[in-house]
Design an enzyme around this catalytic site. Structure first.
Site, PDB file in Angstrom:
ATOM      1  N   HIS A  64     -33.390 -32.473 -38.134  1.00  0.00           N
ATOM      2  CA  HIS A  64     -34.663 -33.157 -38.395  1.00  0.00           C
ATOM      3  C   HIS A  64     -35.774 -32.158 -38.689  1.00  0.00           C
ATOM      4  CE1 HIS A  64     -34.049 -37.482 -37.796  1.00  0.00           C
ATOM      5  NE2 HIS A  64     -33.028 -37.110 -37.052  1.00  0.00           N
ATOM      6  N   ASP A  65     -35.740 -31.005 -38.051  1.00  0.00           N
ATOM      7  CA  ASP A  65     -36.771 -30.001 -38.307  1.00  0.00           C
ATOM      8  C   ASP A  65     -36.656 -29.444 -39.722  1.00  0.00           C
ATOM      9  OD1 ASP A  65     -38.968 -28.269 -37.458  1.00  0.00           O
ATOM     10  OD2 ASP A  65     -37.498 -26.661 -37.672  1.00  0.00           O
ATOM     11  N   ASP A  86     -39.314 -25.185 -39.732  1.00  0.00           N
ATOM     12  CA  ASP A  86     -40.602 -24.621 -39.327  1.00  0.00           C
ATOM     13  C   ASP A  86     -40.992 -24.941 -37.889  1.00  0.00           C
ATOM     14  OD1 ASP A  86     -41.165 -27.301 -39.559  1.00  0.00           O
ATOM     15  OD2 ASP A  86     -42.646 -27.073 -41.154  1.00  0.00           O
ATOM     16  N   SER A 144     -41.650 -27.810 -36.745  1.00  0.00           N
ATOM     17  CA  SER A 144     -42.619 -28.909 -36.716  1.00  0.00           C
ATOM     18  C   SER A 144     -42.129 -30.116 -35.919  1.00  0.00           C
ATOM     19  CB  SER A 144     -43.001 -29.329 -38.135  1.00  0.00           C
ATOM     20  OG  SER A 144     -41.854 -29.749 -38.844  1.00  0.00           O
TER      21      SER A 144
END
Length: 153
Positions: free
Chosen positions: A80-81, A88, A90
């Site tokens: 998923h990142d 990153d 996030s």
């Protein structure tokens, strides 16, 4: 590249056009940027954080020992990142009053888990090498270790 540059310079030398000289200078400038020696390495943390990998692996191993399914969850966090705009970290961002992070974004809300394990890993890594390792790298190393550990179960 060097042969191409030499041929290009020879053509420029034969021409007296100022536009060609400007073009040649621009080409050489761009070519010099392309010859940088910056490289990604697999041993980047060998000197700056030599205990990084063993630190991450110990926490991942402990989490998977408690719940085998956690290995897949940690790999999914990494997926998923990295899904759209590269890796990153996030996915780890918490919401603020003016920002909805990926953690609670509609597609992820209730479907990704393992954040508490990542928090444990980040704390352990900060203890052995403060302000050295990015969250994106922690997620990547965690995903790698999760796959290796689960494959041995």
């Amino acid at each position: 590249m060097l042969l191409l540059t030499n041929k290009f310079i020879s053509k420029i030398m034969a021409s007296s056009s100022s536009a060609m000289v400007c073009l040649a200078m621009a080409y050489l400038l761009v070519a010099s940027f392309g010859s940088s020696n910056a490289q990604l390495t697999t041993n980047f943390y060998s000197n700056s954080c030599p205990n990084l990998f063993s630190t991450v692996k110990a926490v991942v191993q402990s989490a998977i020992n408690k719940e085998a399914r956690m290995g897949a969850s940690l790999l999914r966090l990494f997926f998923h990142d990295c899904f759209v705009n590269g890796c990153d970290g996030s996915i780890l961002l918490d919401d603020t009053s003016s920002f909805t992070g990926e953690k609670t974004a509609v597609p992820n809300n209730g479907s990704v888990r393992g954040f508490e394990v990542i928090d444990q890993i980040k704390s352990a890594v900060e203890n052995v090498c403060p302000s050295m390792v990015s969250c994106a790298d922690i997620l990547a190393i965690t995903a790698r270790d999760s796959v290796v550990i689960v494959s041995k179960i």
